[in-house]
Every structure is written in structure tokens, then in C-alpha cells.
Design a protein around this motif. Structure first.
Motif, mmCIF file in Angstrom:
data_model
loop_
_atom_site.group_PDB
_atom_site.id
_atom_site.type_symbol
_atom_site.label_atom_id
_atom_site.label_comp_id
_atom_site.label_asym_id
_atom_site.label_seq_id
_atom_site.Cartn_x
_atom_site.Cartn_y
_atom_site.Cartn_z
ATOM 1 N N LEU A 137 0.839 -1.199 0.000
ATOM 2 C CA LEU A 137 0.000 0.000 0.000
ATOM 3 C C LEU A 137 0.875 1.251 0.000
ATOM 4 O O LEU A 137 0.591 2.228 -0.708
ATOM 5 C CB LEU A 137 -0.913 0.012 1.227
ATOM 6 C CG LEU A 137 -2.055 -1.009 1.270
ATOM 7 C CD1 LEU A 137 -2.834 -0.851 2.568
ATOM 8 C CD2 LEU A 137 -2.987 -0.847 0.082
ATOM 9 N N LEU A 138 1.939 1.226 0.791
ATOM 10 C CA LEU A 138 2.861 2.361 0.848
ATOM 11 C C LEU A 138 3.498 2.616 -0.507
ATOM 12 O O LEU A 138 3.577 3.771 -0.971
ATOM 13 C CB LEU A 138 3.939 2.097 1.905
ATOM 14 C CG LEU A 138 5.061 3.122 2.023
ATOM 15 C CD1 LEU A 138 4.516 4.477 2.444
ATOM 16 C CD2 LEU A 138 6.133 2.647 2.998
ATOM 17 N N HIS A 139 3.948 1.559 -1.160
ATOM 18 C CA HIS A 139 4.593 1.707 -2.466
ATOM 19 C C HIS A 139 3.638 2.290 -3.507
ATOM 20 O O HIS A 139 4.080 2.964 -4.445
ATOM 21 C CB HIS A 139 5.109 0.340 -2.945
ATOM 22 C CG HIS A 139 6.308 -0.126 -2.188
ATOM 23 N ND1 HIS A 139 6.843 -1.393 -2.346
ATOM 24 C CD2 HIS A 139 7.093 0.489 -1.262
ATOM 25 C CE1 HIS A 139 7.894 -1.518 -1.547
ATOM 26 N NE2 HIS A 139 8.052 -0.395 -0.883
ATOM 27 N N ARG A 140 2.357 2.025 -3.348
ATOM 28 C CA ARG A 140 1.386 2.584 -4.278
ATOM 29 C C ARG A 140 1.000 4.006 -3.922
ATOM 30 O O ARG A 140 0.710 4.829 -4.800
ATOM 31 C CB ARG A 140 0.141 1.686 -4.325
ATOM 32 C CG ARG A 140 0.363 0.488 -5.208
ATOM 33 C CD ARG A 140 -0.437 -0.723 -4.815
ATOM 34 N NE ARG A 140 -0.136 -1.818 -5.725
ATOM 35 C CZ ARG A 140 0.999 -2.511 -5.727
ATOM 36 N NH1 ARG A 140 1.960 -2.226 -4.862
ATOM 37 N NH2 ARG A 140 1.212 -3.474 -6.595
ATOM 38 N N ALA A 141 1.008 4.321 -2.653
ATOM 39 C CA ALA A 141 0.609 5.663 -2.224
ATOM 40 C C ALA A 141 1.665 6.716 -2.556
ATOM 41 O O ALA A 141 1.326 7.837 -2.962
ATOM 42 C CB ALA A 141 0.341 5.659 -0.718
ATOM 43 N N LEU A 192 0.065 11.108 3.638
ATOM 44 C CA LEU A 192 0.337 9.705 3.329
ATOM 45 C C LEU A 192 -0.609 8.785 4.074
ATOM 46 O O LEU A 192 -1.111 7.807 3.513
ATOM 47 C CB LEU A 192 1.788 9.368 3.675
ATOM 48 C CG LEU A 192 2.244 7.933 3.432
ATOM 49 C CD1 LEU A 192 2.111 7.568 1.957
ATOM 50 C CD2 LEU A 192 3.687 7.749 3.897
ATOM 51 N N ARG A 193 -0.864 9.077 5.350
ATOM 52 C CA ARG A 193 -1.809 8.260 6.111
ATOM 53 C C ARG A 193 -3.180 8.267 5.463
ATOM 54 O O ARG A 193 -3.854 7.231 5.364
ATOM 55 C CB ARG A 193 -1.917 8.776 7.549
ATOM 56 C CG ARG A 193 -0.657 8.615 8.376
ATOM 57 C CD ARG A 193 -0.891 9.043 9.809
ATOM 58 N NE ARG A 193 0.371 9.263 10.495
ATOM 59 C CZ ARG A 193 0.857 10.445 10.822
ATOM 60 N NH1 ARG A 193 0.174 11.545 10.523
ATOM 61 N NH2 ARG A 193 2.008 10.558 11.443
ATOM 62 N N GLU A 194 -3.604 9.441 5.029
ATOM 63 C CA GLU A 194 -4.912 9.557 4.385
ATOM 64 C C GLU A 194 -4.963 8.716 3.102
ATOM 65 O O GLU A 194 -5.951 8.032 2.835
ATOM 66 C CB GLU A 194 -5.211 11.017 4.059
ATOM 67 C CG GLU A 194 -5.416 11.891 5.282
ATOM 68 C CD GLU A 194 -5.591 13.346 4.906
ATOM 69 O OE1 GLU A 194 -5.510 13.676 3.700
ATOM 70 O OE2 GLU A 194 -5.807 14.182 5.814
ATOM 71 N N ARG A 195 -3.885 8.796 2.318
ATOM 72 C CA ARG A 195 -3.852 8.068 1.051
ATOM 73 C C ARG A 195 -3.853 6.564 1.280
ATOM 74 O O ARG A 195 -4.563 5.808 0.604
ATOM 75 C CB ARG A 195 -2.627 8.484 0.244
ATOM 76 C CG ARG A 195 -2.377 7.662 -1.005
ATOM 77 C CD ARG A 195 -3.555 7.670 -1.944
ATOM 78 N NE ARG A 195 -3.769 8.973 -2.552
ATOM 79 C CZ ARG A 195 -4.725 9.230 -3.440
ATOM 80 N NH1 ARG A 195 -5.562 8.278 -3.794
ATOM 81 N NH2 ARG A 195 -4.852 10.436 -3.943
ATOM 82 N N ILE A 196 -3.057 6.088 2.236
ATOM 83 C CA ILE A 196 -3.003 4.659 2.521
ATOM 84 C C ILE A 196 -4.350 4.162 3.028
ATOM 85 O O ILE A 196 -4.834 3.097 2.628
ATOM 86 C CB ILE A 196 -1.882 4.345 3.534
ATOM 87 C CG1 ILE A 196 -0.517 4.512 2.864
ATOM 88 C CG2 ILE A 196 -2.026 2.928 4.092
ATOM 89 C CD1 ILE A 196 0.660 4.297 3.794
ATOM 90 N N GLN A 197 -4.978 4.935 3.913
ATOM 91 C CA GLN A 197 -6.289 4.544 4.415
ATOM 92 C C GLN A 197 -7.315 4.498 3.288
ATOM 93 O O GLN A 197 -8.185 3.622 3.260
ATOM 94 C CB GLN A 197 -6.736 5.496 5.517
ATOM 95 C CG GLN A 197 -5.953 5.311 6.814
ATOM 96 C CD GLN A 197 -6.312 6.340 7.872
ATOM 97 O OE1 GLN A 197 -7.125 7.232 7.635
ATOM 98 N NE2 GLN A 197 -5.703 6.225 9.035
ATOM 99 N N MET A 219 7.360 2.133 6.763
ATOM 100 C CA MET A 219 7.977 3.370 6.319
ATOM 101 C C MET A 219 9.461 3.239 6.057
ATOM 102 O O MET A 219 10.008 3.805 5.107
ATOM 103 C CB MET A 219 7.757 4.468 7.375
ATOM 104 C CG MET A 219 8.295 5.813 6.966
ATOM 105 S SD MET A 219 7.484 6.397 5.461
ATOM 106 C CE MET A 219 5.869 6.717 6.111
ATOM 107 N N ALA A 220 10.146 2.461 6.856
ATOM 108 C CA ALA A 220 11.600 2.394 6.715
ATOM 109 C C ALA A 220 12.048 1.370 5.706
ATOM 110 O O ALA A 220 13.239 1.190 5.497
ATOM 111 C CB ALA A 220 12.227 2.067 8.079
ATOM 112 N N SER A 221 11.124 0.658 5.086
ATOM 113 C CA SER A 221 11.505 -0.408 4.172
ATOM 114 C C SER A 221 11.770 0.110 2.779
ATOM 115 O O SER A 221 11.162 1.067 2.362
ATOM 116 C CB SER A 221 10.386 -1.448 4.120
ATOM 117 O OG SER A 221 10.190 -2.003 5.396
#
Length: 221
Positions: A137-141, A192-197, A219-221
């Protein structure tokens, strides 16, 4: 809607309901884009070689395709990704048992392959599955957000949040005050939190994995 956003149908409830249609290219591409890397990483984590992990992805996708023909998604009964986790884990166990019964295997899959009855489960493989899902999800956001911030703000975020650099060091590098660094990082993290959610709600309507005041787990990955 941006080009990146167009890859995500408006609601994942609708998309999940569309998955029983194996000819629905958009639905299945979105599914594979998100969950393919999760399945692959999980297979590696459970002991597969890279080539075997790639095979596991294809095998699981075929299995999911068959099961989707009679699948009915009900958020009240649990999360879709929890159901998929069970499918993947069971497949790995079955695959390991099949390979271990092949006497011709030498130094290959066999007893060394992935998940078997004697493997220590105290590491909680489901936690790894969840972390990998959040990482995807992070990689897409992140690409969706890049254009929303100035070069300096994004650099601050990249250095402090992704690369975990010392904020004071970043302030000196960019000629900013320490306070400005913290503000810039906070601005991006909030968005970012909003986008991931938002992305997660598209896949898992009615479920929330992030607290509003927490950083994304990967986040650190």
C-alpha cells in the motif's frame, strides 16, 4: 483523477465482487498488482527459492481464480486479505508435503521447503503477511503523492522518513531550520496516512489498520 489513481477502481467491494468474472481484466490486474508481491514475499519468507516463490504466486492465483467463482465477500465475516492469507499458507503447507515425499529431491525443496509441521510458528507469519501488505500500500501511495509537494518538502520527507536520516543533519543539508524539517515531514506523513487509508478502504471496506496518529508500518523499508 490521475493516471495512478485510475488503476484503482472506486470501491474495492465492487472490485472483489467482480473477481468471480475471470475475464474482468481491470479487476484482476489490480488484484495481481497488490497481492502478487505480497504472496511472493511471503513465500520467500517461508523458505522458498525465488523461482519457487514465483511458481507459488502463479499457483495461488490459479487457485483463487477457481475459488472466486463461488466466492461471496462479506466484510462482517472478516477481511479479504485474511482469507487470502489462509489460502496461501495452506497452499504452502500442501506444497511442502508433496515435495517432501519426492525421494529424488536432493538439496532442493523437500523438507527444506517453506512451511512444514516442524517449523517454529512463534514468529507469527501472519504478522509478516500484514506488514508486507502494508508495504505494498505504501509503495502505491507514494507515487500518487509526489506531485503534491515541493521538491524541498519531498526531499525532507525522503531523507527523514524513508532513509531515517537525522533531522538536524537534514536541516543543515538543505539550509532549513530544524522546526521546518519537522513540519515538512509531518505534512507529508499526514497526507500519506490519508492516502493509505483510502487505498485500504478500496480493498477492505469497513476495516482500518492504521491509527490516525501512527506512521505507516513499512515506512523504513
Amino acid at each position: 483523477m490521475s493516471n495512478s489513481d485510475s488503476r484503482f477502481p472506486r470501491t474495492r467491494l465492487t472490485l472483489i465482487q467482480r473477481l468471480p468474472d475471470s475475464s474482468d481484466r481491470e479487476a484482476w490486474e489490480s488484484f495481481v498488482d497488490l497481492y502478487g508481491p505480497v504472496i511472493y514475499a511471503f513465500a520467500l519468507h517461508r523458505g522458498c527459492a525465488s523461482s519457487d516463490a514465483a511458481d507459488v504466486v502463479q499457483e495461488v492465483l490459479c487457485k483463487v481464480t477457481r475459488r472466486m467463482k463461488s466466492f461471496e465477500f462479506d466484510p462482517a465475516k472478516g477481511r479479504f486479505r485474511s482469507w487470502l492469507y489462509t489460502v496461501v499458507k495452506t497452499h504452502l503447507i500442501d506444497r511442502s508435503r508433496r515435495e517432501s515425499r519426492r525421494p529424488t529431491l536432493i538439496g532442493g525443496a523437500g523438507a527444506d521447503l517453506i512451511l512444514n509441521e516442524h517449523q517454529d510458528e512463534s514468529e507469527n507469519p501472519e504478522s509478516f503477511w500484514e506488514i508486507e501488505y502494508q508495504r505494498q500500500l505504501l509503495h502505491r501511495a507514494l507515487p500518487m503523492m509526489r506531485s503534491q509537494f515541493s521538491e524541498t518538502t519531498w526531499k525532507v520527507f525522503t531523507r527523514t522518513a524513508l532513509e531515517e536520516a537525522d533531522p538536524q543533519e537534514v536541516a543543515e543539508e538543505l539550509g532549513l531550520s530544524l522546526g521546518s524539517v519537522y513540519v515538512a515531514k509531518s505534512r507529508v506523513l499526514a497526507r500519506l496516512r490519508e492516502r493509505i487509508q483510502s487505498l485500504e478502504q478500496e480493498w477492505e471496506p469497513g476495516n482500518q489498520s492504521h491509527r490516525p496518529d501512527s506512521e505507516p508500518s513499512s515506512m523504513a523499508s
